[in-house]
Write a protein that holds these residues in place. Sequence first.
Motif, PDB file in Angstrom:
ATOM      1  N   GLN A 237       0.818  -1.206   0.000  1.00  3.86           N
ATOM      2  CA  GLN A 237       0.000   0.000   0.000  1.00  3.86           C
ATOM      3  C   GLN A 237       0.856   1.263   0.000  1.00  3.86           C
ATOM      4  OE1 GLN A 237      -3.404   0.215  -0.123  1.00  3.86           O
ATOM      5  NE2 GLN A 237      -3.524  -2.014  -0.385  1.00  3.86           N
ATOM      6  N   GLN A 238       1.895   1.260   0.827  1.00  2.00           N
ATOM      7  CA  GLN A 238       2.768   2.439   0.898  1.00  2.00           C
ATOM      8  C   GLN A 238       4.212   1.991   1.062  1.00  2.00           C
ATOM      9  OE1 GLN A 238       1.043   4.869   4.098  1.00  2.00           O
ATOM     10  NE2 GLN A 238       0.395   6.338   2.532  1.00  2.00           N
ATOM     11  N   ARG A 239       5.098   2.642   0.314  1.00  2.00           N
ATOM     12  CA  ARG A 239       6.521   2.314   0.359  1.00  2.00           C
ATOM     13  C   ARG A 239       7.334   3.608   0.401  1.00  2.00           C
ATOM     14  NH1 ARG A 239       7.700  -2.541  -2.403  1.00  2.00           N
ATOM     15  NH2 ARG A 239       9.905  -1.973  -2.120  1.00  2.00           N
ATOM     16  N   HIS A 240       8.509   3.535   1.014  1.00  2.00           N
ATOM     17  CA  HIS A 240       9.427   4.674   0.992  1.00  2.00           C
ATOM     18  C   HIS A 240      10.230   4.695  -0.302  1.00  2.00           C
ATOM     19  CE1 HIS A 240       8.500   5.683   5.104  1.00  2.00           C
ATOM     20  NE2 HIS A 240       8.773   4.446   5.504  1.00  2.00           N
ATOM     21  N   ALA A 241      10.522   3.505  -0.839  1.00  2.00           N
ATOM     22  CA  ALA A 241      11.298   3.399  -2.080  1.00  2.00           C
ATOM     23  C   ALA A 241      11.048   2.024  -2.683  1.00  2.00           C
ATOM     24  CB  ALA A 241      12.786   3.611  -1.809  1.00  2.00           C
ATOM     25  N   LEU A 242      11.503   1.845  -3.904  1.00  2.00           N
ATOM     26  CA  LEU A 242      11.367   0.576  -4.615  1.00  2.00           C
ATOM     27  C   LEU A 242      12.746   0.112  -5.084  1.00  2.00           C
ATOM     28  CD1 LEU A 242       8.317   1.503  -6.881  1.00  2.00           C
ATOM     29  CD2 LEU A 242       8.226   0.256  -4.719  1.00  2.00           C
ATOM     30  N   GLU A 243      12.895  -1.183  -5.246  1.00  2.00           N
ATOM     31  CA  GLU A 243      14.132  -1.731  -5.780  1.00  2.00           C
ATOM     32  C   GLU A 243      14.011  -1.885  -7.293  1.00  2.00           C
ATOM     33  OE1 GLU A 243      17.161  -2.746  -4.639  1.00  2.00           O
ATOM     34  OE2 GLU A 243      16.737  -1.814  -2.690  1.00  2.00           O
ATOM     35  N   TRP A 244      15.115  -1.649  -8.009  1.00  2.00           N
ATOM     36  CA  TRP A 244      15.093  -1.804  -9.467  1.00  2.00           C
ATOM     37  C   TRP A 244      14.715  -3.227  -9.860  1.00  2.00           C
ATOM     38  CZ3 TRP A 244      14.592   2.819 -10.521  1.00  2.00           C
ATOM     39  CH2 TRP A 244      15.462   3.832 -10.137  1.00  2.00           C
TER      40      TRP A 244
ATOM     41  N   GLN B  20       1.021   6.756  -9.222  1.00  2.00           N
ATOM     42  CA  GLN B  20      -0.404   6.965  -9.479  1.00  2.00           C
ATOM     43  C   GLN B  20      -1.287   6.252  -8.466  1.00  2.00           C
ATOM     44  OE1 GLN B  20      -0.608   5.551 -13.523  1.00  2.00           O
ATOM     45  NE2 GLN B  20      -0.003   7.516 -14.413  1.00  2.00           N
ATOM     46  N   CYS B  21      -0.833   5.102  -7.984  1.00  2.00           N
ATOM     47  CA  CYS B  21      -1.633   4.312  -7.041  1.00  2.00           C
ATOM     48  C   CYS B  21      -1.307   4.627  -5.581  1.00  2.00           C
ATOM     49  CB  CYS B  21      -1.434   2.819  -7.306  1.00  2.00           C
ATOM     50  SG  CYS B  21      -1.994   2.291  -8.943  1.00  2.00           S
ATOM     51  N   GLY B  22      -0.489   5.639  -5.345  1.00  2.00           N
ATOM     52  CA  GLY B  22      -0.210   6.085  -3.992  1.00  2.00           C
ATOM     53  C   GLY B  22       0.762   5.222  -3.219  1.00  2.00           C
ATOM     54  N   VAL B  23       1.473   4.330  -3.905  1.00  2.00           N
ATOM     55  CA  VAL B  23       2.442   3.468  -3.224  1.00  2.00           C
ATOM     56  C   VAL B  23       3.657   4.278  -2.791  1.00  2.00           C
ATOM     57  CG1 VAL B  23       3.957   1.467  -3.468  1.00  2.00           C
ATOM     58  CG2 VAL B  23       1.660   1.427  -4.482  1.00  2.00           C
ATOM     59  N   ILE B  24       4.111   5.190  -3.640  1.00  2.00           N
ATOM     60  CA  ILE B  24       5.206   6.096  -3.300  1.00  2.00           C
ATOM     61  C   ILE B  24       4.738   7.525  -3.502  1.00  2.00           C
ATOM     62  CG2 ILE B  24       7.068   4.470  -3.825  1.00  2.00           C
ATOM     63  CD1 ILE B  24       7.386   5.841  -6.546  1.00  2.00           C
ATOM     64  N   THR B  25       5.369   8.445  -2.828  1.00  2.00           N
ATOM     65  CA  THR B  25       5.012   9.853  -2.950  1.00  2.00           C
ATOM     66  C   THR B  25       5.567  10.438  -4.249  1.00  2.00           C
ATOM     67  OG1 THR B  25       7.019  10.591  -1.824  1.00  2.00           O
ATOM     68  CG2 THR B  25       5.081  10.094  -0.446  1.00  2.00           C
ATOM     69  N   ASP B  26       5.075  11.627  -4.577  1.00  2.00           N
ATOM     70  CA  ASP B  26       5.607  12.326  -5.755  1.00  2.00           C
ATOM     71  C   ASP B  26       7.100  12.579  -5.604  1.00  2.00           C
ATOM     72  OD1 ASP B  26       3.057  12.303  -6.723  1.00  2.00           O
ATOM     73  OD2 ASP B  26       2.725  14.476  -6.576  1.00  2.00           O
ATOM     74  N   ALA B  27       7.514  12.922  -4.379  1.00  2.00           N
ATOM     75  CA  ALA B  27       8.927  13.213  -4.134  1.00  2.00           C
ATOM     76  C   ALA B  27       9.788  11.962  -4.314  1.00  2.00           C
ATOM     77  CB  ALA B  27       9.113  13.780  -2.725  1.00  2.00           C
ATOM     78  N   ALA B  28       9.296  10.821  -3.813  1.00  2.00           N
ATOM     79  CA  ALA B  28      10.040   9.564  -3.969  1.00  2.00           C
ATOM     80  C   ALA B  28      10.107   9.157  -5.436  1.00  2.00           C
ATOM     81  CB  ALA B  28       9.372   8.459  -3.145  1.00  2.00           C
ATOM     82  N   HIS B  29       9.020   9.363  -6.151  1.00  2.00           N
ATOM     83  CA  HIS B  29       9.008   9.060  -7.584  1.00  2.00           C
ATOM     84  C   HIS B  29      10.024   9.913  -8.327  1.00  2.00           C
ATOM     85  CE1 HIS B  29       7.637   9.851 -11.749  1.00  2.00           C
ATOM     86  NE2 HIS B  29       7.440   8.547 -11.763  1.00  2.00           N
ATOM     87  N   LEU B  30      10.051  11.207  -8.018  1.00  2.00           N
ATOM     88  CA  LEU B  30      10.972  12.113  -8.702  1.00  2.00           C
ATOM     89  C   LEU B  30      12.416  11.706  -8.437  1.00  2.00           C
ATOM     90  CD1 LEU B  30      11.477  14.652 -10.372  1.00  2.00           C
ATOM     91  CD2 LEU B  30      11.305  15.999  -8.258  1.00  2.00           C
TER      92      LEU B  30
END
Length: 359
Positions: free
Chosen positions: A247-254, A277-287
């Motif tokens: 549901q929510q993550r701070h970061a993702l692994e490649w 888009q699904c709210g798993v990571i924030t806009d800042a984490a995505h950027l």
Amino acid sequence: MIADRIRQARLAAGLTLGALGEKVGVSHTAIQKYEKGLLTPSSSQLLKLARACDIRTEYFFRTHSVELLEPEFRKTAAFGKTAQDALKIKVVELVEKRVELLGAFPELPLLVFAPPVGLPEHIQTLDEIEALADQARNAWQLGMNPIGDLTDTLEGLGLLVIVVDEEHPGFSGLTAKARTDDGREFPIVAVSNQWPGDRQRFTLAHELGHLLLEGRLAVGLDEEKACDRFAGAFLAPRVAVHQLLGQQRHALEWQELYVLKHEFGLSMSGWLQRAKQCGVITDAAHLMMFKRFSAKGWRKNEPGNPLAQKHPRLFDQLVYRALAEQYISEAKAAELLGIPMMRFHKERQLESSDAVAHQ
């Protein structure tokens, strides 16, 4: 008819009158007369014309004609009118084969494409497209699992999927209606055969979005962005994103994105976008992750093995079905498949690919 076909073949091959004349061994004036019907090429000249334009000679004699209605290109400004006209001719040539095959059946062996019943009439926000994509998948009984072969899925719904030989980087996709000389109409979507499978799949889903979202978007919603959102949601539904990423993550692994790319046929960058888009990571984490992604040079070429390219297998299957029911001859089957008779006989008998390749 042959005159028009010669001109269409030349334009599709991107050749000038002079360039084609040089390849055939005649003057540009002779080519011009061929195209105006003032001079008829001999059989040997027709063979040279076909080779020069990289087509089979039967193209010049095909009686089934198709007109593209309402063609909508997804393209950059670099893909100008000349390139568009050439691509349309290539698409028409491939559609004509399909139309000829479908006309051999007593009853149309495909569904008539129609949007699912009950889709919302008005879409006010991009987030609402998530639910529409889920509705479409449920109506077509696709569930929420990965779609294994998107080309077969779309053709099973009544769309003609055209994978066209187009190298121009400015071309992204095409939707249109193909109308035959007897008044039948078929919706088509076209992508390039030069792209990796994940780009082909996303483009096909994007083009499907144009068909489903037409007339539903609120004023101010960008249609291209809406279709991109639909493509992502259709290929990787929100429920699957949450199930696989949380549901929510701070970061993702490649490595997570790489595995999911090959499972769902959506690019790593596409999965990164879906996570946001699904709210798993924030806009800042995505950027932050996207900047790292770009710094690695992965925006142009993602790491690892590319996804296999797509081929509309339904057309091949229908050729053999028509042959089995004696709706078409062996010669016509080989012609539709675009292969020599010797190779066709080998493939029909399921002889080894090595044996076929050495014919």
